[in-house]
Design a protein around this motif. Structure first.
Motif, mmCIF file in Angstrom:
data_model
loop_
_atom_site.group_PDB
_atom_site.id
_atom_site.type_symbol
_atom_site.label_atom_id
_atom_site.label_comp_id
_atom_site.label_asym_id
_atom_site.label_seq_id
_atom_site.Cartn_x
_atom_site.Cartn_y
_atom_site.Cartn_z
ATOM 1 N N VAL A 47 12.644 -65.176 62.560
ATOM 2 C CA VAL A 47 12.804 -63.731 62.413
ATOM 3 C C VAL A 47 13.597 -63.389 61.163
ATOM 4 O O VAL A 47 13.347 -62.369 60.519
ATOM 5 C CB VAL A 47 13.463 -63.133 63.678
ATOM 6 N N ASP A 48 14.535 -64.266 60.785
ATOM 7 C CA ASP A 48 15.443 -63.950 59.678
ATOM 8 C C ASP A 48 14.954 -64.408 58.308
ATOM 9 O O ASP A 48 15.417 -63.888 57.296
ATOM 10 C CB ASP A 48 16.815 -64.572 59.942
ATOM 11 N N ILE A 49 14.036 -65.393 58.243
ATOM 12 C CA ILE A 49 13.579 -65.860 56.930
ATOM 13 C C ILE A 49 12.724 -64.799 56.253
ATOM 14 O O ILE A 49 12.238 -63.859 56.898
ATOM 15 C CB ILE A 49 12.804 -67.194 57.031
ATOM 16 N N SER A 50 12.517 -64.946 54.961
ATOM 17 C CA SER A 50 11.733 -63.974 54.199
ATOM 18 C C SER A 50 10.268 -64.019 54.624
ATOM 19 O O SER A 50 9.797 -65.006 55.196
ATOM 20 C CB SER A 50 11.845 -64.263 52.697
ATOM 21 N N TRP A 51 9.544 -62.946 54.310
ATOM 22 C CA TRP A 51 8.116 -62.894 54.653
ATOM 23 C C TRP A 51 7.348 -63.995 53.936
ATOM 24 O O TRP A 51 6.415 -64.584 54.496
ATOM 25 C CB TRP A 51 7.539 -61.524 54.286
ATOM 26 N N PHE A 52 7.721 -64.272 52.692
ATOM 27 C CA PHE A 52 7.032 -65.322 51.940
ATOM 28 C C PHE A 52 7.161 -66.664 52.645
ATOM 29 O O PHE A 52 6.166 -67.369 52.842
ATOM 30 C CB PHE A 52 7.599 -65.405 50.521
ATOM 31 N N HIS A 53 8.395 -67.031 53.023
ATOM 32 C CA HIS A 53 8.610 -68.308 53.696
ATOM 33 C C HIS A 53 7.988 -68.322 55.087
ATOM 34 O O HIS A 53 7.519 -69.365 55.551
ATOM 35 C CB HIS A 53 10.107 -68.616 53.779
ATOM 36 N N PHE A 54 7.968 -67.171 55.746
ATOM 37 C CA PHE A 54 7.367 -67.082 57.076
ATOM 38 C C PHE A 54 5.881 -67.438 57.023
ATOM 39 O O PHE A 54 5.398 -68.297 57.765
ATOM 40 C CB PHE A 54 7.570 -65.669 57.626
ATOM 41 N N PHE A 55 5.146 -66.783 56.125
ATOM 42 C CA PHE A 55 3.704 -67.041 56.044
ATOM 43 C C PHE A 55 3.419 -68.405 55.422
ATOM 44 O O PHE A 55 2.419 -69.040 55.762
ATOM 45 C CB PHE A 55 3.015 -65.938 55.246
ATOM 46 N N THR A 137 2.318 -64.214 67.244
ATOM 47 C CA THR A 137 2.222 -62.781 67.530
ATOM 48 C C THR A 137 3.574 -62.223 67.959
ATOM 49 O O THR A 137 3.982 -61.134 67.525
ATOM 50 C CB THR A 137 1.182 -62.534 68.629
ATOM 51 N N GLY A 138 4.285 -62.979 68.811
ATOM 52 C CA GLY A 138 5.613 -62.543 69.231
ATOM 53 C C GLY A 138 6.589 -62.473 68.069
ATOM 54 O O GLY A 138 7.404 -61.544 67.979
ATOM 55 N N LEU A 139 6.504 -63.444 67.159
ATOM 56 C CA LEU A 139 7.377 -63.437 65.992
ATOM 57 C C LEU A 139 7.068 -62.260 65.067
ATOM 58 O O LEU A 139 7.988 -61.628 64.523
ATOM 59 C CB LEU A 139 7.232 -64.750 65.213
ATOM 60 N N LEU A 140 5.785 -61.957 64.886
ATOM 61 C CA LEU A 140 5.415 -60.815 64.048
ATOM 62 C C LEU A 140 5.962 -59.515 64.634
ATOM 63 O O LEU A 140 6.492 -58.663 63.916
ATOM 64 C CB LEU A 140 3.888 -60.731 63.913
ATOM 65 N N TYR A 141 5.840 -59.367 65.948
ATOM 66 C CA TYR A 141 6.387 -58.167 66.605
ATOM 67 C C TYR A 141 7.905 -58.120 66.429
ATOM 68 O O TYR A 141 8.474 -57.064 66.127
ATOM 69 C CB TYR A 141 6.031 -58.159 68.090
ATOM 70 N N GLY A 142 8.559 -59.285 66.623
ATOM 71 C CA GLY A 142 10.011 -59.334 66.476
ATOM 72 C C GLY A 142 10.463 -58.977 65.076
ATOM 73 O O GLY A 142 11.473 -58.285 64.884
ATOM 74 N N ARG A 143 9.723 -59.432 64.077
ATOM 75 C CA ARG A 143 10.098 -59.146 62.688
ATOM 76 C C ARG A 143 9.916 -57.668 62.360
ATOM 77 O O ARG A 143 10.734 -57.065 61.671
ATOM 78 C CB ARG A 143 9.271 -60.004 61.729
ATOM 79 N N PHE A 144 8.805 -57.072 62.854
ATOM 80 C CA PHE A 144 8.551 -55.661 62.554
ATOM 81 C C PHE A 144 9.464 -54.732 63.345
ATOM 82 O O PHE A 144 9.846 -53.659 62.866
ATOM 83 C CB PHE A 144 7.087 -55.316 62.849
ATOM 84 N N SER A 145 9.790 -55.121 64.574
ATOM 85 C CA SER A 145 10.552 -54.223 65.444
ATOM 86 C C SER A 145 12.056 -54.406 65.322
ATOM 87 O O SER A 145 12.822 -53.620 65.892
ATOM 88 C CB SER A 145 10.148 -54.451 66.908
ATOM 89 N N LYS A 146 12.516 -55.413 64.590
ATOM 90 C CA LYS A 146 13.946 -55.658 64.463
ATOM 91 C C LYS A 146 14.612 -54.514 63.697
ATOM 92 O O LYS A 146 14.260 -54.232 62.555
ATOM 93 C CB LYS A 146 14.191 -56.979 63.726
ATOM 94 N N PRO A 147 15.574 -53.821 64.316
ATOM 95 C CA PRO A 147 16.266 -52.739 63.606
ATOM 96 C C PRO A 147 16.998 -53.278 62.387
ATOM 97 O O PRO A 147 17.727 -54.273 62.476
ATOM 98 C CB PRO A 147 17.255 -52.208 64.654
ATOM 99 N N LYS A 148 16.795 -52.640 61.263
ATOM 100 C CA LYS A 148 17.413 -53.134 60.038
ATOM 101 C C LYS A 148 17.692 -51.983 59.086
ATOM 102 O O LYS A 148 16.829 -51.147 58.843
ATOM 103 C CB LYS A 148 16.499 -54.167 59.358
ATOM 104 N N ALA A 149 18.921 -51.966 58.566
ATOM 105 C CA ALA A 149 19.263 -50.969 57.558
ATOM 106 C C ALA A 149 18.590 -51.328 56.239
ATOM 107 O O ALA A 149 18.282 -52.490 55.989
ATOM 108 C CB ALA A 149 20.772 -50.901 57.380
ATOM 109 N N SER A 150 18.359 -50.324 55.430
ATOM 110 C CA SER A 150 17.732 -50.559 54.133
ATOM 111 C C SER A 150 18.472 -49.766 53.065
ATOM 112 O O SER A 150 17.972 -48.791 52.515
ATOM 113 C CB SER A 150 16.255 -50.157 54.173
ATOM 114 N N LEU A 151 19.710 -50.195 52.808
ATOM 115 C CA LEU A 151 20.554 -49.502 51.850
ATOM 116 C C LEU A 151 20.519 -50.190 50.497
ATOM 117 O O LEU A 151 20.401 -51.412 50.403
ATOM 118 C CB LEU A 151 22.002 -49.461 52.352
#
Length: 307
Positions: A47-55, A137-151
């Motif tokens: 869930v915490d790694i970057s999208w590039f490393h995830f895929f 599929t569960g990991l994709l949902y977790g990554r998209f639904s994880k609350p995250k600030a974007s400052l």
């Protein structure tokens, strides 16, 4: 006189030229030794790694699975699933592509298992495929639904004239188009200095701010700490402040509309980012129809103070 605050979790001990305990983006900069790992760490890792490393990991795992089962089909005899093509590489390709069809449960029908051993391997591989894609599929949902600030934070700190004194300032903004509801910030100053015994030690101060909380923020917030006689920086000259081995640790929380809940973000400034006697340029303006236009590229832009 500035009041020291208790250790916020960083530790009092330090050394000359010690690296910060956290990165600029707030992520940990601590190396862990002898840490026990368990299967539950996998979810946090993915869930915490970057999208590039995830895929990249998904593609590598998918390829390795198919290579393994492709070689397995060749080992039991490629005739168990299709006619041999006479060479090892050609038979391996048949096994590889049959494995891909089985793992994804596509099953084109051009190749099918015929013997008992091939059917057992294919059945086991299909089960792995179902479990793997459920996990992804569960990991994709977790990554998209994880609350995250974007400052976004200004790349620099500045010290400039402010009222009858000077002030330490930085700016922040929401990189999304949503409005930050009730943003609140805590700023902790960490200064590393030698004690009487010649050993380095951290001192911590919670800085008083012009405003540490506002109702909502649609544009940019300039956070201001006035360097008055109550400030821990008051006893230093401008040149001494510039050369301090000091960090600002920021903790910001606000209600994020995208997730309908409160989110947090940590950030870290080192005083090497400090600029003297400059001011931030305005980052918002009005278009011809009177609407406010916010320029994200001007968040860190500064100009010389008028003398």
């Amino acid at each position: 006189m500035a009041r020291k605050t208790k250790d916020p979790g960083i530790g009092y001990s330090t050394r000359e030229n010690a690296q910060s305990i956290m990165n600029d983006d707030g992520s940990s900069n601590v190396s862990h030794m002898n840490r026990k790992r368990n299967i539950n760490d996998l979810y946090t890792f993915f869930v915490d790694i970057s999208w590039f490393h995830f895929f990249l990991l998904i593609i590598l795992s998918y390829t390795l699975f198919n290579v393994f089962f492709g070689l397995l089909y060749v080992a039991i005899g490629i005739e168990e699933i299709t006619k041999t093509r006479g060479t090892f590489f050609a038979d391996f390709l048949n096994g590889f592509f049959f494995s891909a069809q089985t793992l994804t449960t596509v099953g084109y029908g051009g190749i099918a298992p015929k013997g008992i051993m091939a059917n057992l391997i294919a059945a086991f591989e299909a089960m792995i495929g179902l479990l793997s894609f459920s996990f992804i599929t569960g990991l994709l949902y977790g990554r998209f639904s994880k609350p995250k600030a974007s400052l976004k934070f200004s790349k620099n700190l500045i010290i400039r004239d402010f009222k009858e004194n000077k002030a330490l300032m930085f700016r922040l903004m929401n990189s999304r188009e949503t409005v930050m509801i009730e943003p609140e910030i805590t700023v902790t100053l960490s200064i590393s200095e030698k004690d009487k015994n010649g050993e380095f030690k951290r001192n911590f101060y919670t800085l008083s701010l012009e405003r540490n909380k506002i109702m909502y923020l649609p544009t940019i917030w300039t956070v201001v700490h006035e360097i008055d006689d109550k400030s821990p920086l008051f006893k230093y000259s401008k040149e001494e402040i510039k050369n301090l081995d000091a960090h600002l640790y920021l903790l910001i929380n606000y209600h994020e509309e995208s997730f309908s809940q409160k989110v947090y973000q940590i950030y870290n400034y080192h005083f090497s980012d400090l600029m003297m006697d400059v001011k931030y340029v305005p980052s918002s303006s009005f278009d011809d129809e009177g609407y406010t236009v916010l320029d994200h590229n001007k968040l860190s832009e500064v100009e010389k103070m008028d003398v």
